[in-house]
Motif scaffolding. Structure first.
Motif, PDB file in Angstrom:
ATOM      1  N   LEU A   1      31.720  91.229 -66.834  1.00  0.00           N
ATOM      2  CA  LEU A   1      32.039  90.313 -65.740  1.00  0.00           C
ATOM      3  C   LEU A   1      33.553  90.092 -65.668  1.00  0.00           C
ATOM      4  N   GLN A   2      34.183  89.969 -66.832  1.00  0.00           N
ATOM      5  CA  GLN A   2      35.620  89.720 -66.896  1.00  0.00           C
ATOM      6  C   GLN A   2      36.422  90.885 -66.318  1.00  0.00           C
ATOM      7  N   ILE A   3      36.063  92.126 -66.684  1.00  0.00           N
ATOM      8  CA  ILE A   3      36.851  93.258 -66.181  1.00  0.00           C
ATOM      9  C   ILE A   3      36.558  93.525 -64.697  1.00  0.00           C
ATOM     10  N   LEU A   4      35.353  93.180 -64.232  1.00  0.00           N
ATOM     11  CA  LEU A   4      35.073  93.269 -62.793  1.00  0.00           C
ATOM     12  C   LEU A   4      35.910  92.257 -62.023  1.00  0.00           C
ATOM     13  N   ALA A   5      35.992  91.019 -62.537  1.00  0.00           N
ATOM     14  CA  ALA A   5      36.796  89.988 -61.892  1.00  0.00           C
ATOM     15  C   ALA A   5      38.271  90.395 -61.863  1.00  0.00           C
ATOM     16  N   GLU A   6      38.756  90.966 -62.967  1.00  0.00           N
ATOM     17  CA  GLU A   6      40.146  91.443 -63.009  1.00  0.00           C
ATOM     18  C   GLU A   6      40.385  92.530 -61.961  1.00  0.00           C
ATOM     19  N   GLY A   7      39.452  93.479 -61.884  1.00  0.00           N
ATOM     20  CA  GLY A   7      39.606  94.584 -60.946  1.00  0.00           C
ATOM     21  C   GLY A   7      39.608  94.130 -59.499  1.00  0.00           C
ATOM     22  N   PHE A   8      38.681  93.238 -59.159  1.00  0.00           N
ATOM     23  CA  PHE A   8      38.645  92.735 -57.782  1.00  0.00           C
ATOM     24  C   PHE A   8      39.905  91.927 -57.475  1.00  0.00           C
ATOM     25  N   SER A   9      40.361  91.109 -58.422  1.00  0.00           N
ATOM     26  CA  SER A   9      41.558  90.306 -58.203  1.00  0.00           C
ATOM     27  C   SER A   9      42.777  91.200 -57.973  1.00  0.00           C
ATOM     28  N   ASP A  10      42.939  92.235 -58.792  1.00  0.00           N
ATOM     29  CA  ASP A  10      44.056  93.163 -58.620  1.00  0.00           C
ATOM     30  C   ASP A  10      44.026  93.841 -57.251  1.00  0.00           C
TER      31      ASP A  10
ATOM     32  N   LEU B   1      35.960 101.076 -64.487  1.00  0.00           N
ATOM     33  CA  LEU B   1      35.009 100.373 -65.351  1.00  0.00           C
ATOM     34  C   LEU B   1      35.046 100.863 -66.791  1.00  0.00           C
ATOM     35  N   GLY B   2      35.318 102.129 -66.968  1.00  0.00           N
ATOM     36  CA  GLY B   2      35.312 102.717 -68.303  1.00  0.00           C
ATOM     37  C   GLY B   2      35.187 104.223 -68.206  1.00  0.00           C
ATOM     38  N   ALA B   3      34.821 104.847 -69.312  1.00  0.00           N
ATOM     39  CA  ALA B   3      34.713 106.305 -69.359  1.00  0.00           C
ATOM     40  C   ALA B   3      33.325 106.705 -69.838  1.00  0.00           C
ATOM     41  N   SER B   4      32.732 107.669 -69.144  1.00  0.00           N
ATOM     42  CA  SER B   4      31.417 108.174 -69.540  1.00  0.00           C
ATOM     43  C   SER B   4      31.551 109.153 -70.698  1.00  0.00           C
ATOM     44  N   ARG B   5      30.431 109.333 -71.437  1.00  0.00           N
ATOM     45  CA  ARG B   5      30.438 110.168 -72.646  1.00  0.00           C
ATOM     46  C   ARG B   5      29.477 111.331 -72.493  1.00  0.00           C
ATOM     47  N   LYS B   6      29.880 112.452 -73.076  1.00  0.00           N
ATOM     48  CA  LYS B   6      29.003 113.616 -73.119  1.00  0.00           C
ATOM     49  C   LYS B   6      27.941 113.408 -74.203  1.00  0.00           C
ATOM     50  N   PRO B   7      26.909 114.288 -74.248  1.00  0.00           N
ATOM     51  CA  PRO B   7      25.882 114.134 -75.288  1.00  0.00           C
ATOM     52  C   PRO B   7      26.440 114.138 -76.709  1.00  0.00           C
ATOM     53  N   ASP B   8      27.579 114.835 -76.925  1.00  0.00           N
ATOM     54  CA  ASP B   8      28.181 114.842 -78.261  1.00  0.00           C
ATOM     55  C   ASP B   8      29.135 113.675 -78.479  1.00  0.00           C
ATOM     56  N   ASP B   9      29.115 112.705 -77.537  1.00  0.00           N
ATOM     57  CA  ASP B   9      29.916 111.476 -77.594  1.00  0.00           C
ATOM     58  C   ASP B   9      31.403 111.714 -77.343  1.00  0.00           C
ATOM     59  N   SER B  10      31.763 112.841 -76.792  1.00  0.00           N
ATOM     60  CA  SER B  10      33.155 113.086 -76.434  1.00  0.00           C
ATOM     61  C   SER B  10      33.422 112.586 -75.014  1.00  0.00           C
ATOM     62  N   TYR B  11      34.696 112.465 -74.664  1.00  0.00           N
ATOM     63  CA  TYR B  11      35.099 111.951 -73.359  1.00  0.00           C
ATOM     64  C   TYR B  11      34.610 112.871 -72.238  1.00  0.00           C
ATOM     65  N   GLN B  12      34.053 112.265 -71.174  1.00  0.00           N
ATOM     66  CA  GLN B  12      33.587 113.054 -70.043  1.00  0.00           C
ATOM     67  C   GLN B  12      34.409 112.788 -68.791  1.00  0.00           C
ATOM     68  N   GLY B  13      34.584 111.512 -68.387  1.00  0.00           N
ATOM     69  CA  GLY B  13      35.349 111.203 -67.193  1.00  0.00           C
ATOM     70  C   GLY B  13      35.303 109.729 -66.872  1.00  0.00           C
ATOM     71  N   PRO B  14      36.152 109.292 -65.931  1.00  0.00           N
ATOM     72  CA  PRO B  14      36.186 107.866 -65.573  1.00  0.00           C
ATOM     73  C   PRO B  14      34.971 107.460 -64.751  1.00  0.00           C
ATOM     74  N   GLU B  15      34.568 106.209 -64.918  1.00  0.00           N
ATOM     75  CA  GLU B  15      33.509 105.611 -64.111  1.00  0.00           C
ATOM     76  C   GLU B  15      34.132 104.482 -63.301  1.00  0.00           C
ATOM     77  N   GLU B  16      33.952 104.532 -61.993  1.00  0.00           N
ATOM     78  CA  GLU B  16      34.631 103.594 -61.111  1.00  0.00           C
ATOM     79  C   GLU B  16      33.666 102.975 -60.097  1.00  0.00           C
ATOM     80  N   LEU B  17      34.056 101.813 -59.604  1.00  0.00           N
ATOM     81  CA  LEU B  17      33.311 101.143 -58.541  1.00  0.00           C
ATOM     82  C   LEU B  17      34.188 101.198 -57.292  1.00  0.00           C
ATOM     83  N   LEU B  18      33.719 101.877 -56.267  1.00  0.00           N
ATOM     84  CA  LEU B  18      34.488 101.998 -55.033  1.00  0.00           C
ATOM     85  C   LEU B  18      34.541 100.656 -54.314  1.00  0.00           C
ATOM     86  N   LEU B  19      35.757 100.236 -53.954  1.00  0.00           N
ATOM     87  CA  LEU B  19      35.925  98.935 -53.315  1.00  0.00           C
ATOM     88  C   LEU B  19      35.193  98.843 -51.983  1.00  0.00           C
ATOM     89  N   LYS B  20      35.127  99.950 -51.247  1.00  0.00           N
ATOM     90  CA  LYS B  20      34.468  99.892 -49.938  1.00  0.00           C
ATOM     91  C   LYS B  20      32.967  99.668 -50.061  1.00  0.00           C
TER      92      LYS B  20
END
Length: 516
Positions: free
Chosen positions: A48-57, A9-28
Motif C-alpha cells: 500500500l505504501q509503495i502504491l501511494a508513493e507511486g501515485f503521488s509521484d 511495483l517490483g521485479a518478477s522472478r524466473k523459475p530459478d529465482d533469477s531476475y526476469q523483468g520489471p512489473e508495473e501498473l500503468l497509470l491509464k
C-alpha cells in the motif's frame, strides 16, 4: 517533477529465482481498481505504501486509512538499511532514493489529524441505518425522518438534530402515520438508543460542521506531487461499523460530486479501503448491490478504488470482478476456508505456465507477491511471482512531535478545527415547541379570564357594557410574537437558501447531491 506512465511495483522472478523483468501498473488503468490481499505479516502495508508513493509521484492524490500507524511513515524520508539495499539490488532498482511525501493527516476524533466531519443529511438514511444496525422497520422510520426534514426545510446536521426530529415524530406519530406509514414509539425509541450508543463510541465527533470538502482531498503540492491523505484509524477501528460506514460514505461522496471524465491518462484520485472485509460483513443485500454499482461506475469519474484485506473471499464476487490490478501476498491454507481462499485467488489470475498459482501463494515470502495488472488494451497480464520494491519513505510510524509538525504545516490547517453549530432541526424544533407552549399558556390565561368574568354573576347584553351602552370594538393588540405556522414558514424560506436546502435529491447511496 518526473513524469511517468506507470508505477514500478517490483521485479518478477524466473523459475530459478533469477531476475526476469520489471512489473508495473500503468497509470491509464489506475482507475480500473485493484485488490491487495495476504495474511498478516506478509507485506500488504508496504505494498500500500509503495502504491501511494507511486501515485503521488505521478501527481495523483491518494486517500488511505492507517490502521496500525505505520502508513504515517510516508511523511518522512526512509533511512538506509541493509535489507532495503539488498532488495533494491535484487530488483535492479538503480536510482533508489529516500524521500518524504506530501501527507495530510485526518482523524475523526481530531486527535492525530485534522477533524473530519459529515452532516447527518449528507450521510443519508441508508448509510445511517447501516451504521446503527437497524431493522427493516426501524430503517423505514429513519427514511421518514429524512423525508420529513426535507419537506419541512429542516437541516439534520448533528446527533442532537436527529434526536430532536425523532422526538418530534414520536409526539406527532398519529398525524404522520396517516401520511407516511406506521410510526411506533418502540421503533423510535430503539433508534434513539442506537444513537446514544453511537454517541458514546465517538459518533458525535463525526457528525457536524464544517463538513469535509472533497476538493481538500484532491490537492497537489507545489512540485506537482499528489497529496497523500492519511486517516488515523487506530482508535476508529474500535468501532468497525463506524469505520466501514465512514469510508463508504466518502466513496459515495466522490461518486456523487465528481464529474464524468471517461478514461483519463491517470486517475483523479486513488482510494484505498483497508480492512475491506468490514465493509461487507453482515451488510444487507441492497447495500452490497449499491456498492457494486458505485465501484463499477466511479471508474468513469477518474477514481480508482483499491481494496486491502487478508482474504480474497472477504470481497463479494460481483465486486471482485471489477478489480483489474491485483497483488496477492502469501496465504496460509490450514483450514478449509483458507484452502478455498487459496483456490479462489489462484483461479482469478491469468495462469503462468512456469508455476502453479495455488502452490506459489502458500510459499511466498515476506515482501513477495503474485502480481497481475492490466496491460495494453486493458487485458490482464500473465501473473508473475514478484519481489515488491522497497519504499522511499520511512518504514514505521512517526513520533508525536513529527506528526504535530506535519499537521501544523498542512494546507488545511485551521479550516476544520473549530466546530460550527448553525440553526438546524434542533433549534427550529425548540423554537416551535416554545411557541406552542406560549400559545397554550395564552389560551389557558384567556380561559381563566372568561371563567373569572362568568363567576361575577353580572347580566349583560351582547356587545353592551354593564350600564346598557354599546361596547366599543376592542382594538387589536400589537404583538411581535410569531405564530407556530409563521415560524415554520420562515424556517422553510431560510432553508431554501442554504446549501443543503437547495439539494434535496439523494444519490445512489442516499447521500445528498449538492448540485454543483
Amino acid at each position: 517533477m518526473w513524469q511517468a506512465e506507470s508505477i514500478f511495483l517490483g521485479a518478477s522472478r524466473k523459475p530459478d529465482d533469477s531476475y526476469q523483468g520489471p512489473e508495473e501498473l500503468l497509470l491509464k488503468y489506475g482507475n480500473r481498481h485493484g485488490l491487495v490481499t495476504g495474511a498478516t505479516g506478509t507485506g500488504k502495508t508496504v505494498t500500500l505504501q509503495i502504491l501511494a508513493e507511486g501515485f503521488s509521484d505521478a501527481g495523483v492524490p491518494v486517500f488511505c486509512a492507517d490502521i496500525k500507524g505505520d502508513v504515517a511513515g510516508l511523511a518522512k524520508a526512509g533511512e538506509p538499511k541493509d535489507f532495503l539495499a539488498k532488495r533494491a539490488e535484487a530488483i535492479q532498482l538503480a536510482d533508489y532514493q529516500f524521500k518524504e511525501f506530501p501527507v495530510v493527516f485526518w482523524d475523526l476524533f481530531g486527535e492525530q489529524g485534522h477533524p473530519i466531519r459529515a452532516t447527518v443529511s449528507e450521510m443519508g438514511p441508508l448509510l445511517l441505518s447501516r451504521l446503527l444496525n437497524l431493522t427493516e422497520a426501524q430503517e423505514g422510520v429513519v427514511n421518514i425522518a429524512f423525508k420529513l426534514a426535507d419537506e419541512e426545510g429542516m437541516l439534520l446536521l448533528d446527533m442532537k438534530d436527529m434526536q430532536s426530529m425523532l422526538a418530534s415524530m414520536a409526539e406527532r406519530a398519529s398525524e404522520l402515520s396517516g401520511r407516511y406509514g406506521n410510526i411506533t414509539k418502540a421503533s423510535v425509541g430503539a433508534i434513539q438508543r442506537a444513537l446514544l450508543v453511537l454517541e458514546g463510541q465517538g459518533g458525535d465527533h463525526f457528525f457536524g460542521e464544517p463538513a469535509l470538502r472533497i476538493s481538500d482531498l484532491m490537492r497537489t503540492s507545489r512540485d506537482g506531487r499528489g497529496a497523500i491523505n492519511v486517516l488515523a484509524a487506530d482508535r476508529l477501528m474500535m468501532n468497525p461499523r463506524l469505520y466501514a460506514t465512514f469510508l463508504l460514505w466518502l466513496m459515495s461522496e466522490l461518486f456523487e460530486e465528481l464529474p464524468e471524465i471517461g478514461d483519463p491518462d491517470k486517475p483523479k484520485l486513488v482510494f484505498f479501503f483497508d480492512e475491506a472485509h468490514l465493509l461487507f460483513a453482515d451488510a444487507p443485500k441492497v447495500l452490497v448491490e449499491r456498492v457494486e454499482q458505485v465501484v463499477r461506475l466511479i471508474r468513469s469519474k477518474g477514481v480508482g478504488v483499491y481494496f486491502v484485506t487478508q482474504n480474497p473471499l472477504d470481497v463479494p464476487e460481483t465486486v471482485l470482478a471489477q478489480l483489474g490490478n491485483r497483488v496477492q501476498h502469501a496465504l496460509r491454507a490450514y483450514t478449509p476456508r483458507e484452502q478455498k481462499a487459496v483456490k479462489t485467488a489462484a483461479e482469478t489470475f491469468r495462469p503462468n505456465p512456469d508455476f502453479d498459482c495455488a502452490d506459489a501463494i502458500t510459499q511466498l515470502g515476506t515482501g513477495e507477491a503474485l502480481v497481475s495488472t492490466l496491460a495494453e488494451k486493458g487485458v490482464p497480464s500473465m501473473v508473475q511471482r514478484t519481489l515488491i520494491r522497497p519504499p522511499s519513505s520511512r518504514l514505521g510510524p512517526l513520533t508525536p512531535d513529527e506528526r504535530r509538525q506535519v499537521i501544523a504545516q498542512s494546507p488545511v490547517a485551521g479550516q476544520y478545527d473549530t466546530t460550527v453549530d448553525r440553526e438546524s432541526a434542533y433549534e427550529m424544533l425548540a423554537k416551535q415547541a416554545d411557541a406552542k407552549a406560549r400559545a397554550e399558556e395564552d389560551q389557558r390565561a384567556r380561559e381563566a379570564a372568561q371563567k373569572e368574568e362568568a363567576a361575577r354573576g353580572r347580566w349583560t347584553l351582547p356587545d353592551m357594557n354593564g350600564d346598557g351602552r354599546e361596547r366599543a370594538p376592542a382594538k387589536p393588540r400589537a404583538s411581535n410574537r410569531q405564530t407556530v405556522a409563521e415560524a415554520a414558514m420562515k424556517s422553510v424560506v431560510r432553508s431554501v437558501g442554504s446549501s443543503v436546502g437547495r439539494a434535496l435529491v439523494r444519490g445512489i447511496l442516499g447521500s445528498l447531491k449538492k448540485g454543483f
